[in-house]
Design an enzyme around this catalytic site. Structure first.
Site, PDB file in Angstrom:
ATOM      1  N   CYS A  46       0.813  -1.224   0.000  1.00  0.00           N
ATOM      2  CA  CYS A  46       0.000   0.000   0.000  1.00  0.00           C
ATOM      3  C   CYS A  46       0.843   1.269   0.000  1.00  0.00           C
ATOM      4  O   CYS A  46       0.301   2.369  -0.073  1.00  0.00           O
ATOM      5  CB  CYS A  46      -0.929   0.002   1.201  1.00  0.00           C
ATOM      6  SG  CYS A  46      -1.708  -1.590   1.438  1.00  0.00           S
ATOM      7  N   HIS A 100      -3.424   7.911   5.385  1.00  0.00           N
ATOM      8  CA  HIS A 100      -3.519   6.574   4.798  1.00  0.00           C
ATOM      9  C   HIS A 100      -4.968   6.103   4.990  1.00  0.00           C
ATOM     10  O   HIS A 100      -5.544   5.542   4.085  1.00  0.00           O
ATOM     11  CB  HIS A 100      -2.503   5.630   5.441  1.00  0.00           C
ATOM     12  CG  HIS A 100      -2.366   4.339   4.714  1.00  0.00           C
ATOM     13  ND1 HIS A 100      -2.060   4.289   3.370  1.00  0.00           N
ATOM     14  CD2 HIS A 100      -2.537   3.048   5.103  1.00  0.00           C
ATOM     15  CE1 HIS A 100      -2.042   3.019   2.983  1.00  0.00           C
ATOM     16  NE2 HIS A 100      -2.333   2.253   4.003  1.00  0.00           N
ATOM     17  N   GLU A 153      -2.774   5.455  13.093  1.00  0.00           N
ATOM     18  CA  GLU A 153      -2.357   6.621  12.311  1.00  0.00           C
ATOM     19  C   GLU A 153      -2.609   7.910  13.086  1.00  0.00           C
ATOM     20  O   GLU A 153      -1.755   8.806  13.116  1.00  0.00           O
ATOM     21  CB  GLU A 153      -3.101   6.653  10.968  1.00  0.00           C
ATOM     22  CG  GLU A 153      -2.665   7.837  10.098  1.00  0.00           C
ATOM     23  CD  GLU A 153      -3.123   7.737   8.651  1.00  0.00           C
ATOM     24  OE1 GLU A 153      -4.028   6.913   8.360  1.00  0.00           O
ATOM     25  OE2 GLU A 153      -2.583   8.479   7.818  1.00  0.00           O
ATOM     26  N   LYS A 166      -9.814   7.731   0.592  1.00  0.00           N
ATOM     27  CA  LYS A 166     -10.173   6.335   0.307  1.00  0.00           C
ATOM     28  C   LYS A 166     -11.662   6.112   0.503  1.00  0.00           C
ATOM     29  O   LYS A 166     -12.245   5.190  -0.059  1.00  0.00           O
ATOM     30  CB  LYS A 166      -9.388   5.375   1.212  1.00  0.00           C
ATOM     31  CG  LYS A 166      -7.924   5.225   0.809  1.00  0.00           C
ATOM     32  CD  LYS A 166      -7.244   4.137   1.623  1.00  0.00           C
ATOM     33  CE  LYS A 166      -5.785   3.947   1.206  1.00  0.00           C
ATOM     34  NZ  LYS A 166      -4.902   5.017   1.699  1.00  0.00           N
ATOM     35  N   HIS A 202      -9.387   1.865  -1.739  1.00  0.00           N
ATOM     36  CA  HIS A 202      -7.954   1.682  -1.511  1.00  0.00           C
ATOM     37  C   HIS A 202      -7.323   1.086  -2.775  1.00  0.00           C
ATOM     38  O   HIS A 202      -7.565  -0.072  -3.101  1.00  0.00           O
ATOM     39  CB  HIS A 202      -7.763   0.748  -0.315  1.00  0.00           C
ATOM     40  CG  HIS A 202      -6.356   0.679   0.194  1.00  0.00           C
ATOM     41  ND1 HIS A 202      -5.265   1.020  -0.578  1.00  0.00           N
ATOM     42  CD2 HIS A 202      -5.859   0.304   1.400  1.00  0.00           C
ATOM     43  CE1 HIS A 202      -4.164   0.855   0.138  1.00  0.00           C
ATOM     44  NE2 HIS A 202      -4.493   0.430   1.334  1.00  0.00           N
ATOM     45  N   PHE A 260       1.218  -2.855   4.524  1.00  0.00           N
ATOM     46  CA  PHE A 260       1.409  -4.197   5.071  1.00  0.00           C
ATOM     47  C   PHE A 260       2.893  -4.501   4.937  1.00  0.00           C
ATOM     48  O   PHE A 260       3.534  -4.139   3.949  1.00  0.00           O
ATOM     49  CB  PHE A 260       0.624  -5.220   4.242  1.00  0.00           C
ATOM     50  CG  PHE A 260      -0.789  -5.444   4.717  1.00  0.00           C
ATOM     51  CD1 PHE A 260      -1.310  -4.750   5.790  1.00  0.00           C
ATOM     52  CD2 PHE A 260      -1.598  -6.370   4.083  1.00  0.00           C
ATOM     53  CE1 PHE A 260      -2.610  -4.974   6.229  1.00  0.00           C
ATOM     54  CE2 PHE A 260      -2.896  -6.596   4.498  1.00  0.00           C
ATOM     55  CZ  PHE A 260      -3.400  -5.905   5.571  1.00  0.00           C
TER      56      PHE A 260
END
Lengths: 402, 86
Positions: A162, A294, A305, A326, A331, A390
């Site tokens: 990501c 994010h 976050e 998003k 995403h 990830f």
């Protein structure tokens, strides 16, 4: 060190087939997430996504190109054409020799893989199309951009899940900043919205069945999107000399690795990347007006976050605007940072902050100004774009209005 | 093999401990199973019993499937097997 500016932007995603269409959707807080349409979708537990609709590749590419371009490559080329046309650059001679293309991507040609596995495993065929490999390799998009625009300098693809696009853009930024290349085409793309792609994500049980609601107490997971975002990063002096329109300046970046867990994010890793980008940009935390989060809409990401932003910005975290687009485009995995950079450019250039839509209930663990549901007018001098992948790989970019 | 024995077998394998160390009162956390291990255990359970377990890692307490202890997991699976196999 050279100053680095953005002189071209292009995109295709669930919100629009161009930058103006996408920015209009950001301003309106429009949702591009809807029912997925592809073969065997009825066998999935997750039936929604930020899928690009009304897209017809026929006519945009010739027969030979169609046989070589997976969907992620098609998206990349459409966005690259828009970005490079806006920049008004023609790559010839020394400019062509030195300029390259660095793109982010995670899954490669998932649709190509899916279709061809079906042929050999499900249909029992023993022969596949000869171009399966060049079509699915995840550097295919970068290579086709280099071929279409005659970019002969450093070119490759970055894969960090990501955060792929942010890592790619950070790399391109560094190449222009150090004087290695006068111009770099950068950004990223992804197209995982096929049966196998969504089925794989379903297995992790982190996907929402109804909506992406970042930072909202009732959030219940992420929603996948697809598309591309492509930018032209150019040496400021080079751009100035030819009288190019400057969209924004890239002023810094930082990367970090959590070195802790393959899927769970870490506050420390994210905070180090945010603080690092601010330091690299040579600004103060209090200069940051907007952060494109994010903000995946998972329980784990959003609270981690927010804690990382609070940690890195200190008391200023209570004043900064932070939104997750998003909620609108989904995403885009390896392409997500690229499409999200458009929200930073809109904030800096147009003074409009894209909202976090789908926000219904405050979460005490995400107690920041998340620009809920409606776009806002505000003057912003410095913006950050977060990406936390990830694998614990983080990359944050810092931009400034010019 | 009954449902309880099979579930204990799956949990013991995931936690890398002896089946005799899996008590009915234990939570998955007690047994050293993290969120990733939980998702993997649910997958193994779905495969073993050919059932669908409603579980979203973002809202583990929201679903009808109670994962608070080994006993509640066994009870939940017995219910799902009865519902989905009838």
């Amino acid at each position: 060190m050279k100053r680095v500016v953005i002189t071209g932007a292009g995109t295709i995603n669930a919100l629009g087939h161009s930058v103006p269409e996408t920015l209009e959707a950001f301003r309106e807080g429009r949702c591009g997430i809807g029912p997925l349409e592809f073969r065997d979708v009825e066998r999935l537990a997750i039936n929604i996504g930020g899928q690009i609709k009304g897209f017809e590749a026929e006519g945009l590419f010739n027969r030979q190109q169609m046989s070589l371009y997976d969907r992620f490559t098609q998206f990349t080329l459409i966005a690259a054409r828009e970005a490079i046309a806006q920049a008004g650059l023609e790559f010839i001679g020394e400019l062509a020799a030195k300029s390259g293309v660095v793109l982010g991507n995670s899954g490669g040609g998932m649709t190509t893989l899916d279709e061809n596995y079906r042929h050999v495993y499900e249909d029992g065929k023993n022969r596949v199309h000869p171009f399966v490999v060049p079509k699915l390799m995840n550097n295919a998009a970068a290579s086709h951009v280099s071929m279409e625009f005659n970019l002969k300098g450093p070119s490759f693809t970055v894969a960090s899940a990501c955060a792929s696009s942010n890592h790619a853009m950070a790399q391109a930024f560094q190449m222009v900043r150090t004087g290695m290349a006068p111009v770099m085409v950068t950004g990223g793309s992804e197209s995982m919205l096929c049966f196998g792609g969504v089925k794989a994500w379903e297995g992790l049980r982190v996907m929402s069945k109804d909506a992406c609601r970042p930072f909202s107490m009732n959030r219940n997971g992420m929603v996948q999107g697809e598309g591309a975002g492509i930018f032209v990063f150019e040496d400021y002096d080079h751009a100035k000399k030819r009288g190019a329109e400057i969209l924004a300046e890239v002023i810094g970046f930082a990367m970090s690795s959590d070195a802790s867990d393959i899927v769970m994010p870490s506050k420390q890793g994210a905070a180090r990347a945010i603080a690092g980008a601010i330091k690299d940009a040579g600004v103060n935390a209090s200069d940051v007006g907007y952060i494109n989060a994010h903000g995946t809409g998972t329980a784990a990401n959003d609270k981690t976050e927010c804690a990382a932003v609070a940690d890195a910005l200190g008391p200023h975290a209570d004043k900064v605007m932070i939104s997750s687009t998003k909620s609108m485009h989904g995403h885009l995995i390896g392409g997500t940072g690229a499409v999200e950079l458009l929200a930073c450019i809109m904030a800096l250039r147009d003074g409009i902050i894209a909202p976090t839509i789908g926000y219904e209930e405050p979460d005490p663990e995400c107690a920041l100004d998340v620009v809920p549901n409606e776009a806002r007018e505000a003057k912003v001098d410095v913006a950050l774009s977060n990406a936390f992948a990830f694998g614990g790989l983080n990359a944050v970019l810092a931009l400034r209005a010019v | 093999m009954d449902i309880k024995t099979r579930v204990i077998e799956i949990i013991a394998e995931q936690a890398m401990i002896d089946q005799s160390d899996v008590t009915m009162e234990a939570t998955l956390e007690d047994l050293g199973i993290d969120s990733l291990g939980l998702v993997e255990s649910i997958f193994a359970i779905e495969e073993a019993f050919d059932i669908q377990v409603p579980f979203n890692a973002n809202e583990p307490t929201e679903s009808d499937f109670d994962i608070s202890s080994v006993a509640s997991i066994v009870a939940g699976i017995e219910k799902l097997v009865a519902e989905q196999k009838s």
